[in-house]
Design a protein around this motif. Structure first.
Motif, short mmCIF file in Angstrom:
data_model
loop_
_atom_site.label_atom_id
_atom_site.label_comp_id
_atom_site.label_asym_id
_atom_site.label_seq_id
_atom_site.Cartn_x
_atom_site.Cartn_y
_atom_site.Cartn_z
N GLU A 46 33.90 38.34 28.81
CA GLU A 46 33.88 39.38 30.08
C GLU A 46 34.07 41.27 29.24
O GLU A 46 34.49 40.95 27.97
CB GLU A 46 34.92 38.82 30.57
CG GLU A 46 36.69 39.09 30.15
CD GLU A 46 37.51 38.56 30.98
OE1 GLU A 46 37.11 37.96 31.99
OE2 GLU A 46 39.14 38.78 30.59
N TRP A 48 36.24 44.10 30.01
CA TRP A 48 37.40 44.91 30.92
C TRP A 48 37.29 46.97 30.88
O TRP A 48 37.14 46.92 30.35
CB TRP A 48 38.56 45.15 30.54
CG TRP A 48 39.31 43.37 30.43
CD1 TRP A 48 39.33 42.46 30.94
CD2 TRP A 48 40.18 42.98 29.78
NE1 TRP A 48 39.93 41.17 30.71
CE2 TRP A 48 40.58 41.67 29.86
CE3 TRP A 48 41.44 43.68 29.14
CZ2 TRP A 48 41.37 40.88 28.97
CZ3 TRP A 48 42.87 42.76 27.99
CH2 TRP A 48 42.17 41.47 28.55
N SER A 121 37.13 38.83 25.82
CA SER A 121 37.33 40.05 26.90
C SER A 121 37.06 41.33 25.73
O SER A 121 37.99 41.72 24.86
CB SER A 121 38.64 40.49 27.45
OG SER A 121 38.92 39.06 28.07
N ASP A 156 45.88 37.90 34.67
CA ASP A 156 44.51 38.98 33.92
C ASP A 156 45.15 40.02 34.43
O ASP A 156 45.14 40.90 33.44
CB ASP A 156 43.66 38.50 35.04
CG ASP A 156 42.12 37.67 34.52
OD1 ASP A 156 42.46 37.17 32.84
OD2 ASP A 156 41.14 37.53 34.21
#
Length: 173
Positions: A46, A48, A121, A156
């Motif tokens: 993912e 951020w 991340s 998160d």
């Protein structure tokens, strides 16, 4: 356990990014070191995406996971970093440069019926004024970091804030 060349290359890229990640959660590095002893589940990746002031994060409204950073499964033939960039482009239409050092590595189960998987991340900086082109049924929005958000992974918001603190201090370089 003998691995095919793609899987071996993926493990090497994952190991490099896991070791260089700013933050580690869920004993992810140890979990990865034990990967040669068992079948490797698909990796998660993912991004951020933060605004330049480090006050907002870009989130997508997943149909059942709630608000989550853009991301998904790493596909065959791509590294976790490449998978994260692809997912961001697919889910939001953005193509910012990912920061050099991975933000975090964790072990997560992305569905109650799925086994845990290694998840990476990455971070990127983008202008909130840049137009978004989200996937149908998964709107994307900017959310302030000083407020929590409802998502599948309740930890998160704190993890992202911990990363932003490291980024501001220069420890996430």
């Amino acid at each position: 356990m003998i691995r095919d060349p793609w899987e071996q290359g993926l493990l090497e890229a994952a190991a490099f990014d896991a070791e260089s990640a700013t933050l580690e959660f869920d004993q992810a590095r140890s979990w990865l070191r034990s990967a040669p002893d068992r079948p490797m589940e698909p990796l998660g990746a993912e991004v951020w995406v933060l605004d330049p002031a480090l006050e907002q994060i870009l989130l997508v409204q997943h149909p059942w996971r709630g608000l989550v950073p853009p991301g998904g499964k790493v596909e065959p033939g791509e590294s976790p970093r490449q998978g994260a960039a692809r997912e961001l482009a697919e889910e939001c239409g953005l193509h910012p440069q990912l920061l050099d050092r991975p933000a975090a590595v964790a072990v997560r189960s992305f569905h109650p019926d799925l086994p845990p998987a290694l998840s990476f991340s990455y971070a990127a900086i983008a202008d909130p004024a840049e137009p978004l082109t989200p996937e149908p049924g998964q709107p994307a929005l900017w959310h302030r970091l000083d407020t929590d958000w409802a998502g599948f992974f309740p930890q998160d918001p704190d993890r992202v804030r911990q990363y932003v603190k490291a980024l501001r201090s220069g420890a996430a370089g």
